[in-house]
Design an enzyme around this catalytic site. Structure first.
Site, PDB file in Angstrom:
ATOM      1  N   GLU A 284       0.790  -1.230   0.000  1.00 23.33           N
ATOM      2  CA  GLU A 284       0.000   0.000   0.000  1.00 23.33           C
ATOM      3  C   GLU A 284       0.823   1.281   0.000  1.00 23.33           C
ATOM      4  OE1 GLU A 284       0.292  -2.317   2.416  1.00 23.33           O
ATOM      5  OE2 GLU A 284       0.228  -1.430   4.417  1.00 23.33           O
ATOM      6  N   HIS A 308      -8.244  -3.822  -1.220  1.00 19.82           N
ATOM      7  CA  HIS A 308      -7.455  -3.965   0.007  1.00 19.82           C
ATOM      8  C   HIS A 308      -6.379  -2.873   0.101  1.00 19.82           C
ATOM      9  CE1 HIS A 308      -5.509  -6.297   3.306  1.00 19.82           C
ATOM     10  NE2 HIS A 308      -4.424  -5.707   2.820  1.00 19.82           N
ATOM     11  N   GLU A 309      -5.559  -2.777  -0.928  1.00 23.78           N
ATOM     12  CA  GLU A 309      -4.460  -1.792  -0.856  1.00 23.78           C
ATOM     13  C   GLU A 309      -4.999  -0.362  -0.810  1.00 23.78           C
ATOM     14  OE1 GLU A 309      -1.955  -3.241   0.037  1.00 23.78           O
ATOM     15  OE2 GLU A 309      -2.334  -5.243  -0.768  1.00 23.78           O
ATOM     16  N   HIS A 312      -6.042   0.651   2.659  1.00 21.67           N
ATOM     17  CA  HIS A 312      -4.912   1.054   3.506  1.00 21.67           C
ATOM     18  C   HIS A 312      -4.695   2.579   3.473  1.00 21.67           C
ATOM     19  CE1 HIS A 312      -3.110  -2.498   5.259  1.00 21.67           C
ATOM     20  NE2 HIS A 312      -2.967  -3.114   4.104  1.00 21.67           N
ATOM     21  N   GLU A 331      -3.942  -4.357   9.293  1.00 15.20           N
ATOM     22  CA  GLU A 331      -4.462  -5.381   8.370  1.00 15.20           C
ATOM     23  C   GLU A 331      -5.893  -5.831   8.691  1.00 15.20           C
ATOM     24  OE1 GLU A 331      -3.068  -5.791   5.633  1.00 15.20           O
ATOM     25  OE2 GLU A 331      -1.061  -5.016   6.031  1.00 15.20           O
ATOM     26  N   ASP A 386       7.841 -10.103  11.219  1.00  4.30           N
ATOM     27  CA  ASP A 386       7.259 -11.015  10.230  1.00  4.30           C
ATOM     28  C   ASP A 386       6.922 -12.393  10.816  1.00  4.30           C
ATOM     29  OD1 ASP A 386       7.550  -8.916   8.568  1.00  4.30           O
ATOM     30  OD2 ASP A 386       9.088  -9.807   7.274  1.00  4.30           O
ATOM     31  N   TYR A 394      -5.197 -10.323   9.922  1.00  6.42           N
ATOM     32  CA  TYR A 394      -6.106  -9.998   8.817  1.00  6.42           C
ATOM     33  C   TYR A 394      -7.551 -10.404   9.128  1.00  6.42           C
ATOM     34  CZ  TYR A 394      -2.090  -9.139   5.710  1.00  6.42           C
ATOM     35  OH  TYR A 394      -0.961  -8.642   5.137  1.00  6.42           O
TER      36      TYR A 394
HETATM   37  N1  BES Z   1       0.843  -4.485   3.780  1.00  7.19           N
HETATM   38  C1  BES Z   1       0.583  -5.771   3.257  1.00  7.19           C
HETATM   39  C2  BES Z   1       1.822  -6.486   2.782  1.00  7.19           C
HETATM   40  C3  BES Z   1       2.861  -6.721   3.862  1.00  7.19           C
HETATM   41  C4  BES Z   1       2.518  -7.105   5.135  1.00  7.19           C
HETATM   42  C5  BES Z   1       4.194  -6.560   3.561  1.00  7.19           C
HETATM   43  C6  BES Z   1       3.504  -7.309   6.096  1.00  7.19           C
HETATM   44  C7  BES Z   1       5.178  -6.760   4.518  1.00  7.19           C
HETATM   45  C8  BES Z   1       4.833  -7.138   5.796  1.00  7.19           C
HETATM   46  C9  BES Z   1      -0.423  -5.712   2.099  1.00  7.19           C
HETATM   47  O1  BES Z   1      -1.410  -4.759   2.281  1.00  7.19           O
HETATM   48  C10 BES Z   1      -1.125  -7.034   2.015  1.00  7.19           C
HETATM   49  O2  BES Z   1      -1.761  -7.412   2.978  1.00  7.19           O
HETATM   50  N2  BES Z   1      -1.007  -7.723   0.877  1.00  7.19           N
HETATM   51  C11 BES Z   1      -1.633  -9.006   0.656  1.00  7.19           C
HETATM   52  C12 BES Z   1      -2.817  -8.896  -0.242  1.00  7.19           C
HETATM   53  C13 BES Z   1      -4.110  -8.649   0.443  1.00  7.19           C
HETATM   54  C14 BES Z   1      -5.252  -8.663  -0.579  1.00  7.19           C
HETATM   55  C15 BES Z   1      -4.420  -9.590   1.572  1.00  7.19           C
HETATM   56  C16 BES Z   1      -0.638  -9.879  -0.080  1.00  7.19           C
HETATM   57  O3  BES Z   1       0.422  -9.380  -0.459  1.00  7.19           O
HETATM   58  O4  BES Z   1      -0.904 -11.056  -0.258  1.00  7.19           O
HETATM   59 ZN    ZN Z   2      -2.738  -5.194   3.819  1.00 11.57          ZN
END
Ligand code: BES
Ligand code: ZN
Length: 609
Positions: A284, A308-309, A312, A331, A386, A394
């Protein structure tokens, strides 16, 4: 945090009082940053970087503007795998600096002694090959195969490996940048584009304070198409037409989100469709969402990722988790908001379907997680942020909010949400801040729901809403029919959505044989699917049920796609069924994957780079 001497605490209190209304908020302690922002705080970063694609490094300077709350304190910034070359004051005089001991996965503190008048410092540095934020791609790793490509990924604590700064989500900064790259390449950032300056450098500026993990840069052979007055898409030329068509609903999504959550405050909303090795689905980055090309299914069936993005832009970018333990505030809120946007654009059933699938994934994964990982306000002591990444922040997060909505009623809940985004706009807040709001604004709801159970305990509370949807019930009936021996061509699958097909594939029994896989494949053509979600699900089944016909499709997928969400289940299945094959395929492809992906996959496959 070290305790402040009494007199400097006094000075701090005075400083806070001296400018009414602009008292600096105390920043909550972040165990994943070495910085001490309550003593000396970075407020703005001014980048001046040259991208050297030959050497695969960026070099140049960052000037950090400072707020000094403790006049005796040094500036402490986070650094990970950077080569620091010099540190100077505004006047150009050298400052004394020191790099502390390296801590595993966190990097090092860079401590800079400040002169009494210093209000900024300039750090000259270069990135190194070990740095994880920058992925440098060779031309053959791009869609067009013509030019090299670079993109950065800051979340969660990677920004410190391309910019030395206070890399904590509680420290909000504005930024500007000057970026030099080879002719023929275009640089884009998570900021307003100011064009090229007279020296040929791309210029950017973001006047809204953001957490450092949202500073982002991409550079490659790029083309742009407008989607509306304020929305557009960037990608390599060979992808741009598909991207434009797939993302045609973006403006309507922004309008829906504004109705639900309040004004969009970032000016433009653009997306960039990155090369396939991008390790995430989406990121995002403000004003410019980074997205995987695997969402380009040709039928808009995977655009929930855009919702989703985009969401954010409120939950995460406007109101940010103060620490990574509060990640669900980013999230969980976003997953909830994404679903509301999907409902507005595509109807209740579509939104409910996505939610039911998410709950299925959550429950499956929850069974594999340690108790601490199941807690919304995640205790991360001793862990990398992480390590707390799962469906819990989520989906459990979104379910908590849906439960609150259920109790408050949609209208009151909507008003609460808009108030929340407005009150905390451009702030970083904790789970407790949210709970305090809830107790104040919706006391009747707060009295009924067990907030401690939801936010501080493992597991999924019994009062989690469980939507049902006809569309998926119909699929379950067809899975049952197939299990009872009805041939595939006689199943009622006409007009099924991607989400229904995913449900079908996930519902197939463990005992499915390779012969049955062949029959299904012949009827439905899964191995040839152009839909990445369906294909990935199918390939996992192919591995588990020994369906070798899909082998070449699997090998191509593992070669082309770097999205961790897809690679993880595929390599997990491979490693369980045939560890040697898993290792061999992984060794072939490992250098193509982002470190975010390899750090997960190395352990699964049992290979070290
Ligand atoms: N912000 C996240 C990606 C992220 C989270 C990067 C934690 C690094 C550490 C992004 O918004 C996200 O959640 N992406 C998901 C897609 C979403 C539709 C659930 C993905 O990348 O799968
Ligand atoms: Zn996200």
């Amino acid at each position: 945090m070290r305790s402040l001497p009494v007199w400097s605490a006094l000075l701090l209190a005075l400083a806070c009082r001296s400018v009414p209304g602009s008292a600096p908020r105390t920043i909550v302690h972040d165990i994943h940053s070495f910085s001490e922002p309550n003593r000396v705080r970075v407020t703005h970063a001014s980048l001046d970087l040259t991208l050297d694609f030959g050497a695969r490094e960026a070099h140049g300077t960052v000037e950090l503007a400072l707020e000094r709350h403790d006049p005796m304190a040094p500036l402490v910034v986070d650094v990970h795998d950077l080569a620091i070359e010099a540190v100077t004051a505004k006047s150009g005089t050298s400052l004394v600096w020191d790099l502390g001991d390296e801590v595993d996965r966190l990097g090092q503190p860079l401590t800079i002694q400040l002169g009494s008048r210093d209000r900024s410092v300039r750090i000259r540095y270069r990135t190194t090959a070990r740095g994880e934020a920058m992925q440098w791609l060779a031309p053959e790793q791009t869609a067009d195969g013509k030019q090299p490509y670079l993109f950065t990924q800051g979340q969660s604590i990677l920004t410190r490996s391309w910019i030395p700064l206070q890399d904590s989500p509680g420290v909000r900064i504005t930024y500007d940048a000057r970026v030099r790259c080879p002719d023929g390449l275009t640089a884009v950032m998570s900021a307003e584009r100011l064009g090229k300056d007279s020296l040929g450098a791309w210029r950017f500026r973001l006047d809204h304070p953001i957490p450092p993990y949202l500073i982002a840069l991409a550079c490659g052979r790029l083309e742009f198409r407008a989607l509306s007055r304020r929305c557009g898409v960037w990608s390599e030329p060979s992808v741009i037409a598909r991207a434009e068509a797939e993302l045609a609903d973006t403006e309507r999504m922004v309008q829906a989100a504004e109705k639900l959550f309040g004004p969009y405050r970032w000016g433009r909303y653009d997306l960039i469709v990155l090369p396939p090795s991008f390790p995430f689905g989406g990121m995002e980055n403000p004003t410019l969402t980074f997205a995987t090309p695997t969402i380009l299914a040709g039928d808009k069936s995977l655009v929930a990722l855009v919702a989703h993005e985009l969401a954010h832009s409120w939950s995460g970018n406007l109101v940010t988790n103060a620490t990574w333990s509060d990640f669900w505030l980013n999230e969980g809120f976003t997953t909830y908001c994404e679903n509301r946007i999907m409902e507005t654009l595509y109807g209740r059933d579509r939104a409910a379907t996505e939610r039911v699938l998410e709950i299925g994934e959550l429950e499956e994964e929850m069974a594999t997680l340690e108790p601490w990982q199941q807690i919304l306000r995640t205790p991360l002591e001793g862990h990398h942020p992480d390590d707390g990444f799962s469906n819990v922040p989520y989906t459990k997060g979104a379910l908590f909010l849906s439960r609150l909505e259920e109790l408050a009623g949609r209208e009151r809940w909507g008003a609460f949400l808009r108030g929340y985004f407005d009150t905390h706009a451009f702030q970083s807040i904790t789970t407790q801040d949210f709970l305090d709001d809830l107790a104040r604004e919706l006391p009747d709801v707060y009295a009924v729901v067990d907030v401690a159970l939801w936010t501080a305990q493992p597991g999924l509370p019994a009062d989690a809403p469980r939507p049902r949807t006809e569309a998926l019930t119909a699929v379950d009936e067809q899975v049952a029919a197939w299990t009872d021996g009805i041939p595939p061509r006689e199943l009622s699958t006409r007009g099924w959505s991607t989400q229904q097909w995913l449900r079908f594939l996930r519902g197939l029994p463990q005992s499915t044989t390779a012969e049955q896989m062949a029959v299904l494949d012949e009827a439905f053509g899964f191995t040839r699917s152009g839909n990445s979600e369906i294909l990935c699900q199918w390939l996992e089944l192919a591995i588990r049920h020994g369906y070798g016909v899909a082998d070449s499709s699997l090998e191509r997928f593992l070669h082309d796609v770097g999205r961790r969400k897809f690679l993880r289940p595929l390599y997990t299945a491979l490693a369980q069924v045939n560890p040697e094959r898993a290792k061999a395929l992984y060794r072939q492809n490992r250098t193509r994957y982002h470190s975010v992906a390899t750090s997960t996959l190395d352990g699964i496959v049992g290979v070290k780079g």
